[in-house]
Design a protein around this motif. Structure first.
Motif, PDB file in Angstrom:
ATOM      1  N   HIS A   4       0.854  -1.185   0.000  1.00  0.00           N
ATOM      2  CA  HIS A   4       0.000   0.000   0.000  1.00  0.00           C
ATOM      3  C   HIS A   4       0.894   1.241   0.000  1.00  0.00           C
ATOM      4  CE1 HIS A   4      -3.167   2.711   0.601  1.00  0.00           C
ATOM      5  NE2 HIS A   4      -3.895   2.044   1.457  1.00  0.00           N
ATOM      6  N   LYS A   5       0.800   2.056  -1.020  1.00  0.00           N
ATOM      7  CA  LYS A   5       1.688   3.208  -1.153  1.00  0.00           C
ATOM      8  C   LYS A   5       0.958   4.536  -0.988  1.00  0.00           C
ATOM      9  CE  LYS A   5       5.428   1.052  -3.165  1.00  0.00           C
ATOM     10  NZ  LYS A   5       6.798   1.327  -3.364  1.00  0.00           N
ATOM     11  N   LYS A   6      -0.235   4.511  -0.434  1.00  0.00           N
ATOM     12  CA  LYS A   6      -1.017   5.733  -0.270  1.00  0.00           C
ATOM     13  C   LYS A   6      -0.248   6.792   0.529  1.00  0.00           C
ATOM     14  CE  LYS A   6      -5.730   6.955   0.954  1.00  0.00           C
ATOM     15  NZ  LYS A   6      -6.985   6.452   1.540  1.00  0.00           N
ATOM     16  N   GLU A   7       0.530   6.352   1.485  1.00  0.00           N
ATOM     17  CA  GLU A   7       1.275   7.277   2.339  1.00  0.00           C
ATOM     18  C   GLU A   7       2.336   8.062   1.569  1.00  0.00           C
ATOM     19  OE1 GLU A   7       1.702   3.724   2.970  1.00  0.00           O
ATOM     20  OE2 GLU A   7      -0.290   3.749   3.849  1.00  0.00           O
TER      21      GLU A   7
END
Length: 110
Positions: A4-7
Motif C-alpha cells: 500500500h503506497k497511499k502514504e
C-alpha cells in the motif's frame, strides 16, 4: 504481496482523492443536490424524490457521512442530514489550487 503506497502521496492529494471517490456515484450527487435545496433532510424525504430503495439511499448517506461531506443526527428511527459546507469549501480551495498548477504545467507542454 501488494504494498500500500497511499502514504507516499501528500495529505492534499489524498484528501482530494477521497472527496472525488465519495462523490463518484450519481446517486450521491443527487443526494447532495436534494440536501442543498432543502438545507437539511430526513432520509425518508430523500427516498421519496430519488428512484432508489431506502437501503440504497442509507448506504450512500453512510458513504457521504464517512467521507465528512454530510453531517447527520439520529433521533429514534429518523435520521436528519445536512451538507458539511466546510468540507466542500476545503475541497474547492484544494481543487482550484490543483487546477491552477495543472494549467501552469500544461502551458509548458508541447
Amino acid at each position: 504481496m501488494a504494498v500500500h503506497k497511499k502514504e507516499e502521496f501528500s495529505t492534499k492529494e489524498q484528501s482530494l482523492a477521497a472527496f472525488a471517490k465519495a462523490i463518484s456515484h450519481p446517486a450521491r450527487i443527487a443526494i447532495l443536490s436534494v440536501l442543498a435545496k432543502r438545507n437539511q433532510c430526513i432520509c425518508g424525504e430523500i427516498v421519496e424524490v430519488l428512484p432508489l430503495a431506502q437501503s440504497t439511499v442509507s448506504q450512500h448517506l453512510k458513504e457521504l457521512k464517512n467521507a465528512g461531506l454530510i453531517d447527520g443526527e439520529t433521533d429514534g428511527p429518523r435520521s436528519c442530514y445536512c451538507i458539511n459546507w466546510k468540507a466542500f469549501e476545503k475541497f474547492n480551495t484544494d481543487f482550484n489550487s490543483l487546477f491552477e498548477k495543472l494549467k501552469e504545467a500544461n502551458a509548458k507542454c508541447c
